[in-house]
Design a protein around this motif. Sequence first.
Motif, mmCIF file in Angstrom:
data_model
loop_
_atom_site.group_PDB
_atom_site.id
_atom_site.type_symbol
_atom_site.label_atom_id
_atom_site.label_comp_id
_atom_site.label_asym_id
_atom_site.label_seq_id
_atom_site.Cartn_x
_atom_site.Cartn_y
_atom_site.Cartn_z
ATOM 1 N N PRO A 51 -95.529 16.401 -0.195
ATOM 2 C CA PRO A 51 -95.056 17.741 0.183
ATOM 3 C C PRO A 51 -94.995 18.650 -1.041
ATOM 4 O O PRO A 51 -94.739 18.196 -2.156
ATOM 5 C CB PRO A 51 -93.662 17.477 0.747
ATOM 6 N N GLU A 52 -95.245 19.928 -0.807
ATOM 7 C CA GLU A 52 -95.237 20.975 -1.832
ATOM 8 C C GLU A 52 -96.444 20.919 -2.766
ATOM 9 O O GLU A 52 -96.496 21.673 -3.735
ATOM 10 C CB GLU A 52 -93.930 20.960 -2.647
ATOM 11 N N THR A 53 -97.426 20.056 -2.498
ATOM 12 C CA THR A 53 -98.663 20.043 -3.274
ATOM 13 C C THR A 53 -99.612 21.054 -2.651
ATOM 14 O O THR A 53 -99.969 20.940 -1.487
ATOM 15 C CB THR A 53 -99.316 18.650 -3.266
ATOM 16 N N ARG A 54 -100.027 22.072 -3.437
ATOM 17 C CA ARG A 54 -100.882 23.131 -2.911
ATOM 18 C C ARG A 54 -102.299 22.617 -2.698
ATOM 19 O O ARG A 54 -102.897 22.044 -3.597
ATOM 20 C CB ARG A 54 -100.904 24.315 -3.861
ATOM 21 N N ILE A 55 -102.793 22.834 -1.464
ATOM 22 C CA ILE A 55 -104.163 22.454 -1.106
ATOM 23 C C ILE A 55 -104.746 23.531 -0.208
ATOM 24 O O ILE A 55 -104.075 24.496 0.132
ATOM 25 C CB ILE A 55 -104.218 21.095 -0.368
ATOM 26 N N ARG A 56 -105.999 23.332 0.181
ATOM 27 C CA ARG A 56 -106.651 24.166 1.188
ATOM 28 C C ARG A 56 -106.928 23.270 2.385
ATOM 29 O O ARG A 56 -107.446 22.169 2.238
ATOM 30 C CB ARG A 56 -107.957 24.740 0.656
ATOM 31 N N LEU A 57 -106.586 23.754 3.565
ATOM 32 C CA LEU A 57 -106.799 23.033 4.808
ATOM 33 C C LEU A 57 -107.793 23.831 5.644
ATOM 34 O O LEU A 57 -107.576 25.012 5.902
ATOM 35 C CB LEU A 57 -105.469 22.880 5.563
ATOM 36 N N GLN A 106 -104.558 28.255 2.738
ATOM 37 C CA GLN A 106 -104.093 27.786 1.434
ATOM 38 C C GLN A 106 -102.583 27.683 1.486
ATOM 39 O O GLN A 106 -101.914 28.617 1.935
ATOM 40 C CB GLN A 106 -104.482 28.768 0.331
ATOM 41 N N GLY A 107 -102.054 26.563 1.035
ATOM 42 C CA GLY A 107 -100.605 26.379 1.048
ATOM 43 C C GLY A 107 -100.243 24.940 0.785
ATOM 44 O O GLY A 107 -100.949 24.237 0.060
ATOM 45 N N ALA A 108 -99.146 24.492 1.405
ATOM 46 C CA ALA A 108 -98.652 23.136 1.182
ATOM 47 C C ALA A 108 -97.941 22.637 2.427
ATOM 48 O O ALA A 108 -97.449 23.425 3.237
ATOM 49 C CB ALA A 108 -97.698 23.111 -0.006
ATOM 50 N N VAL A 116 -97.537 24.916 5.623
ATOM 51 C CA VAL A 116 -97.038 26.279 5.449
ATOM 52 C C VAL A 116 -98.077 27.037 4.621
ATOM 53 O O VAL A 116 -98.225 26.805 3.423
ATOM 54 C CB VAL A 116 -95.661 26.289 4.753
ATOM 55 N N ALA A 117 -98.801 27.924 5.289
ATOM 56 C CA ALA A 117 -99.889 28.653 4.639
ATOM 57 C C ALA A 117 -99.355 29.881 3.917
ATOM 58 O O ALA A 117 -98.491 30.585 4.425
ATOM 59 C CB ALA A 117 -100.924 29.063 5.668
ATOM 60 N N GLU A 118 -99.890 30.113 2.729
ATOM 61 C CA GLU A 118 -99.575 31.312 1.960
ATOM 62 C C GLU A 118 -100.690 32.341 2.088
ATOM 63 O O GLU A 118 -100.483 33.518 1.852
ATOM 64 C CB GLU A 118 -99.378 30.952 0.489
ATOM 65 N N ASN A 119 -101.885 31.860 2.433
ATOM 66 C CA ASN A 119 -103.053 32.719 2.543
ATOM 67 C C ASN A 119 -103.961 32.152 3.625
ATOM 68 O O ASN A 119 -104.124 30.944 3.730
ATOM 69 C CB ASN A 119 -103.783 32.778 1.198
#
Length: 144
Positions: A51-57, A106-108, A116-119
């Motif tokens: 958790p909290e590791t930023r990735i692209r899905l 993009q998110g974590a 939870v997407a930030e973009n």
Amino acid sequence: MKPIHRNRRLGLLSLGGLLLVGAAWLVFSALERNISYFYTPSEAETAAITPETRIRLGGLVETGSLSHGEGLEITFRVTDGTATLPVTYSGILPDLFREGQGVIAQGAFNTNGVFVAENILAKHDENYIPKELEGISHEAKPSA
């Protein structure tokens, strides 16, 4: 005995080759850090992503999964045909975003397993036609 100019030329060629290899290594190492791959839902489930590791899905927005919450908050599910993951996003969506279309978020993941997407980046296929051009024939018309 070899002439001194031959040794100098060999030394300069060796130094030039060494500099070329060093420059190539610097370029490729810099590119490797900037490449952003995305995980499909199947890959994200099997990978050990904390958790909290930023990735692209990336995948398709599952049909019937889009739900609007309060304000700009939305939830939807991303699928690759094998696995499906829930996604939440708060913000303005791209114009191409809709059910059944490709998306990269993009998110974590949070501790509940929700992404939870930030973009949000919406993708389209090669058959994409802007709304303004729908109904207009794209075939060449013979000149009169």
